[in-house]
Design an enzyme around this catalytic site. Structure first.
Site, PDB file in Angstrom:
ATOM      1  N   ASP A   1      -7.580  83.971 -30.519  1.00  0.00           N
ATOM      2  CA  ASP A   1      -6.991  85.264 -30.866  1.00  0.00           C
ATOM      3  C   ASP A   1      -6.178  85.044 -32.130  1.00  0.00           C
ATOM      4  O   ASP A   1      -5.365  84.119 -32.204  1.00  0.00           O
ATOM      5  CB  ASP A   1      -6.130  85.836 -29.747  1.00  0.00           C
ATOM      6  CG  ASP A   1      -5.915  87.324 -29.960  1.00  0.00           C
ATOM      7  OD1 ASP A   1      -6.908  88.085 -29.923  1.00  0.00           O
ATOM      8  OD2 ASP A   1      -4.773  87.743 -30.223  1.00  0.00           O
TER       9      ASP A   1
ATOM     10  N   LYS B   1     -12.072  76.542 -46.670  1.00  0.00           N
ATOM     11  CA  LYS B   1     -11.265  77.417 -45.814  1.00  0.00           C
ATOM     12  C   LYS B   1     -10.899  76.690 -44.522  1.00  0.00           C
ATOM     13  O   LYS B   1      -9.749  76.703 -44.094  1.00  0.00           O
ATOM     14  CB  LYS B   1     -12.018  78.729 -45.506  1.00  0.00           C
ATOM     15  CG  LYS B   1     -11.226  79.649 -44.572  1.00  0.00           C
ATOM     16  CD  LYS B   1     -11.901  80.963 -44.250  1.00  0.00           C
ATOM     17  CE  LYS B   1     -11.125  81.685 -43.149  1.00  0.00           C
ATOM     18  NZ  LYS B   1     -11.752  82.928 -42.696  1.00  0.00           N
TER      19      LYS B   1
ATOM     20  N   HIS C   1      -5.613  78.834 -40.680  1.00  0.00           N
ATOM     21  CA  HIS C   1      -5.023  78.902 -39.344  1.00  0.00           C
ATOM     22  C   HIS C   1      -6.041  78.422 -38.297  1.00  0.00           C
ATOM     23  O   HIS C   1      -5.734  77.622 -37.429  1.00  0.00           O
ATOM     24  CB  HIS C   1      -4.579  80.340 -39.071  1.00  0.00           C
ATOM     25  CG  HIS C   1      -5.631  81.366 -39.366  1.00  0.00           C
ATOM     26  ND1 HIS C   1      -6.369  81.363 -40.521  1.00  0.00           N
ATOM     27  CD2 HIS C   1      -6.121  82.413 -38.638  1.00  0.00           C
ATOM     28  CE1 HIS C   1      -7.237  82.359 -40.511  1.00  0.00           C
ATOM     29  NE2 HIS C   1      -7.106  83.004 -39.371  1.00  0.00           N
TER      30      HIS C   1
END
Ligand code: ITT
Length: 200
Positions: A72, A180, A185
């Protein structure tokens, strides 16, 4: 071979997770919503990324009876009091496209002119759920950056064309997937997950 279900309907996320492991040397057979009929649609009713990741992992693990990984994630913008946060995917409404969400964000930040006032971060909470044991691992990754004033680049997905990661003068959508994954994250959360799963 280790088999893990990815509890996501977002092809961008799924691609990045698979690509990370392709270069890691750990052989995992990934299953996704495409491999199951009636794959559950999970309501993201939690109030944190972690709670929502748990809801997604648990429901899909229960349905498939397999080890399940959920991600998430979202974007927290400082000048908007950390919005859109957990509502990143529905920022411009229930059926919003990525483009709708980016347009809304740029509009809301229209009067924030100085780049130093446009700070933001991507956050990713990742959860691994075992159908018998429940939650067996969780980790988080954060990527700091700034929101640009216009879209640049066509790689990645979501808010990538307007997010400039710290230390770069390009947007996330101008980075190759490998670049990336090294700084994002999700990439950081995957590094944590990899250390756990390496000797599983
Ligand atoms: P699943 O729940 O099925 O995994 P989703 O896209 O709804 O798919 P989230 O609820 O976690 O996933 O919402 C994530 C939101 O944050 C969504 O709007 C994404 O576009 C955005 N986002 C997450 N990671 C991103 C990334 O690496 N680059 C750009 N945008 C990202």
């Amino acid at each position: 071979m280790l088999e893990i279900v990815i509890s996501s309907r977002n092809p961008g996320k799924i691609d990045e997770i698979k690509a990370f492991f392709l270069s890691s040397g750990k052989d995992i057979r990934w299953l996704t919503c495409r491999d199951f009929k009636n794959f559950p649609e999970v309501a993201e009713a939690g109030s944190t990324f972690f709670e929502n990741a748990k809801l997604k992992a648990k429901a899909v693990s229960k349905f498939t009876n397999k080890l399940t990984l959920a991600d998430d994630s979202g974007l927290a913008v400082d000048c908007l009091n950390k919005k859109p946060g957990i509502y990143s995917s529905r920022y411009a409404g229930k059926n919003a496209t990525d483009k709708n969400n980016r347009d809304k964000l740029l509009k809301e930040m229209g009067n924030v002119k100085k780049i130093e006032d446009r700070s933001a971060r991507f956050i990713c909470s990742m959860v691994l759920w075992d159908p018998k044991k429940g939650l067996i691992f969780n980790t988080e990754g954060i990527c700091e950056g700034k929101i640009g004033t216009a879209e640049k680049g066509d790689k990645g997905f979501g808010y990538d064309p307007i997010f400039i990661p710290e230390g770069f003068n390009r947007t996330m959508a101008q980075l190759d997937q490998e670049e990336k994954n090294k700084i994002s994250h999700r990439g950081k959360a995957l590094q944590g997950f990899y250390s756990f799963i390496e000797n599983f």
